[in-house]
Scaffold this motif. Structure first.
Motif, PDB file in Angstrom:
ATOM      1  N   GLY A 239       0.814  -1.215   0.000  1.00 49.23           N
ATOM      2  CA  GLY A 239       0.000   0.000   0.000  1.00 49.23           C
ATOM      3  C   GLY A 239       0.844   1.261   0.000  1.00 49.23           C
ATOM      4  O   GLY A 239       0.512   2.250  -0.665  1.00 49.23           O
ATOM      5  N   THR A 240       1.947   1.218   0.735  1.00 52.87           N
ATOM      6  CA  THR A 240       2.838   2.384   0.808  1.00 52.87           C
ATOM      7  C   THR A 240       3.404   2.726  -0.569  1.00 52.87           C
ATOM      8  O   THR A 240       3.354   3.874  -1.018  1.00 52.87           O
ATOM      9  CB  THR A 240       3.983   2.107   1.791  1.00 52.87           C
ATOM     10  OG1 THR A 240       3.448   1.874   3.105  1.00 52.87           O
ATOM     11  CG2 THR A 240       4.946   3.284   1.849  1.00 52.87           C
ATOM     12  N   ALA A 311      -1.154   6.896   8.190  1.00 53.55           N
ATOM     13  CA  ALA A 311      -0.205   8.016   8.115  1.00 53.55           C
ATOM     14  C   ALA A 311       0.133   8.354   6.670  1.00 53.55           C
ATOM     15  O   ALA A 311       0.189   9.527   6.278  1.00 53.55           O
ATOM     16  CB  ALA A 311       1.072   7.677   8.895  1.00 53.55           C
ATOM     17  N   GLN A 312       0.345   7.319   5.853  1.00 58.75           N
ATOM     18  CA  GLN A 312       0.681   7.527   4.447  1.00 58.75           C
ATOM     19  C   GLN A 312      -0.486   8.195   3.722  1.00 58.75           C
ATOM     20  O   GLN A 312      -0.283   9.077   2.879  1.00 58.75           O
ATOM     21  CB  GLN A 312       1.026   6.192   3.774  1.00 58.75           C
ATOM     22  CG  GLN A 312       2.214   5.454   4.387  1.00 58.75           C
ATOM     23  CD  GLN A 312       1.805   4.498   5.482  1.00 58.75           C
ATOM     24  OE1 GLN A 312       1.095   4.861   6.424  1.00 58.75           O
ATOM     25  NE2 GLN A 312       2.257   3.259   5.378  1.00 58.75           N
ATOM     26  N   HIS A 337       2.495  12.020  13.479  1.00 66.46           N
ATOM     27  CA  HIS A 337       3.099  12.525  12.246  1.00 66.46           C
ATOM     28  C   HIS A 337       2.480  13.850  11.811  1.00 66.46           C
ATOM     29  O   HIS A 337       3.058  14.569  11.002  1.00 66.46           O
ATOM     30  CB  HIS A 337       2.945  11.495  11.116  1.00 66.46           C
ATOM     31  CG  HIS A 337       1.571  10.913  11.051  1.00 66.46           C
ATOM     32  ND1 HIS A 337       1.159   9.894  11.893  1.00 66.46           N
ATOM     33  CD2 HIS A 337       0.501  11.199  10.266  1.00 66.46           C
ATOM     34  CE1 HIS A 337      -0.097   9.590  11.609  1.00 66.46           C
ATOM     35  NE2 HIS A 337      -0.508  10.364  10.630  1.00 66.46           N
ATOM     36  N   ALA A 338       1.296  14.178  12.335  1.00 66.33           N
ATOM     37  CA  ALA A 338       0.602  15.400  11.896  1.00 66.33           C
ATOM     38  C   ALA A 338       1.434  16.665  12.137  1.00 66.33           C
ATOM     39  O   ALA A 338       1.558  17.500  11.224  1.00 66.33           O
ATOM     40  CB  ALA A 338      -0.765  15.497  12.574  1.00 66.33           C
ATOM     41  N   VAL A 377       7.732   6.728   6.908  1.00 65.90           N
ATOM     42  CA  VAL A 377       7.581   6.604   5.458  1.00 65.90           C
ATOM     43  C   VAL A 377       6.575   7.614   4.915  1.00 65.90           C
ATOM     44  O   VAL A 377       6.676   8.050   3.770  1.00 65.90           O
ATOM     45  CB  VAL A 377       7.208   5.152   5.072  1.00 65.90           C
ATOM     46  CG1 VAL A 377       5.720   4.879   5.239  1.00 65.90           C
ATOM     47  CG2 VAL A 377       7.665   4.831   3.664  1.00 65.90           C
ATOM     48  N   SER A 378       5.621   8.035   5.745  1.00 67.31           N
ATOM     49  CA  SER A 378       4.675   9.065   5.289  1.00 67.31           C
ATOM     50  C   SER A 378       5.400  10.378   5.034  1.00 67.31           C
ATOM     51  O   SER A 378       5.060  11.119   4.103  1.00 67.31           O
ATOM     52  CB  SER A 378       3.552   9.259   6.317  1.00 67.31           C
ATOM     53  OG  SER A 378       3.994   9.969   7.462  1.00 67.31           O
TER      54      SER A 378
END
Length: 422
Positions: A239-240, A311-312, A337-338, A377-378
């Motif tokens: 998915g990433t 996240a991604q 991550h925001a 990774v995001s």
């Protein structure tokens, strides 16, 4: 400490090979403890978490050899001489708790430290313990360790999970294979990693029915034999990397990808205006008309939208047209991550378990810090769509779950490099 440098990118084109699933491999490895015969895993991912599990199994007396550049793991537990999973190893990775069920089932006793891992909420192990208690285990928490024993061996029982838990389902499933009698797991997790584990255990001689559904029935056997088993494709890595051409434009095929592994995710991509086509090579992904539409997402246990892709997807929604809402229902504290995306110019508001994201025309490169595995990774994906340079620090999180990211993305045209720490 290493960092990843990403520069704003043009279109991406080519193929990305998808590795075996980290979460599946980390579950399959402790299965070696159930038998004194060899267990060999092929298509293993080359990750730091796999090394940590290797170290843990070796500390118990198992033999683990990494072959073919790490893609084959040959294991044997014919000489287990230690029944204590030490804190210094277990603290590094939550999946370490998965040695508890197999050790208890085969030897009747085990001492396992309470686990660590990413800081994304409490993630308690009580469901693991209640499941083992339903099979007759006697448990005591003392000085940060779980002291477990089953003097007469585990016995079949009815396990009613109040919440869906992948890890607890895996631990109970492995333990039940050697329990006396029949065990039924109700409200069991349905993830592909559960199905993969059941298929491997069946090759080892276990009697299991119902994996992939919410009720799994296991008839205990006296012993399990060895086997060779390929690790299922990593649906989260899949998915990433499906998102890479969405951020940058172009067309990329994720080799070995299957629609059934990411159906809910692919459905959201379709709503956002992204084409996902299943071919004989894998999944081919491209934007349909150059635009990305804002889409609401709610995370849920499989077959719902995976929390490990939230996240991604949030990073993608930062450059989408319109406003989206992302609701996180699996783990608390999983929007860390925001603030880092906001540093890059994103418009995000977080209230409890809901994040509201309003798309902006352009993200800006910035120094950012990875807070957990999927967040790392995001930020890389966001950096590929940003103007200028982005430096992602603390990428030891990244190396826990993604093998050779810079090589895979670089091969399809991404401007990405690793900066070695001093």
């Amino acid at each position: 400490m290493d960092s990843i440098l990403v520069r704003g990118n043009g279109e991406l084109h080519g193929d990305i090979p998808i590795a075996g699933a980290k979460n599946a491999c980390l579950t399959l490895m402790p299965a070696t403890l159930l038998s004194d015969e060899p267990l060999t895993l092929t298509n293993a991912p080359r990750l730091s978490d796999i090394k940590t599990m290797t170290t843990l199994l070796q500390s118990l007396g198992a033999e683990v050899s990494s072959l073919q550049d790490g893609q084959v793991l040959a294991m044997s537990s014919h000489n287990i001489n230690n029944h204590v999973a030490d804190y210094d190893i277990v603290r590094k990775m939550r999946a370490s708790i998965l040695v508890l069920g197999p050790m208890l089932a085969r030897y009747g006793h085990a001492v396992v430290s309470l686990p660590g891992g990413c800081a994304i909420g409490a993630r308690p192990v009580d469901l693991h313990l209640k499941a083992l208690e339903a099979m007759g285990a006697e448990l005591e928490l003392k000085d940060g360790y779980i002291h477990a024993k089953a003097p007469g061996g585990l016995k079949g029982g009815i396990v009613n999970f109040p919440l869906v838990s992948v890890g607890a389902t895996e631990n109970a499933l492995m333990a039940a294979t050697l329990a006396k009698g029949t065990t039924v797991l109700n409200n069991a997790a349905r993830e592909p990693e559960i199905v993969d584990l059941a298929q491997c255990l069946r090759k080892m001689g276990a009697q299991i029915e119902g994996e992939g559904s919410s009720t799994i029935t296991i008839q205990g056997v006296d012993r399990l034999n060895g086997a060779t088993h390929p690790v299922v494709t990593d649906r989260i890595e899949l998915g990433t990397y499906m998102l890479a051409p969405v951020f940058c434009g172009g067309e990329v095929t994720c080799l070995g990808g299957r629609m059934d592994l990411v159906a809910a995710f692919a459905e959201k991509l379709d709503e956002a205006g992204i084409s996902v086509e299943e071919t004989d090579k894998g999944l081919k992904v491209a934007r349909r008309n150059g635009l990305i539409r804002a889409v609401d997402v709610t995370t849920a246990p499989f077959p719902g939208f995976p929390t490990d892709l939230q996240a991604q997807f949030m990073a993608l929604m930062c450059i989408a047209e319109g406003t989206s809402k992302l609701e996180e229902n699996i783990f608390e504290n999983r929007f860390m991550h925001a603030p880092e995306l906001i540093r890059m110019g994103a418009d995000i508001e977080v209230h409890g378990g809901t994040a509201t994201v309003t798309g902006v025309k352009q993200l800006k490169g910035a120094p950012v810090m990875a807070t957990d595995l999927r967040a790392s990774v995001s930020l890389i994906l966001a950096g590929m769509a940003a103007e200028g340079e982005t430096v992602v620090s603390r990428v030891y999180h990244l190396d826990r779950g993604y093998e050779r990211v810079e090589e895979k993305l670089g091969a399809i045209g991404a401007h990405i490099e690793r900066i070695s720490g001093v």
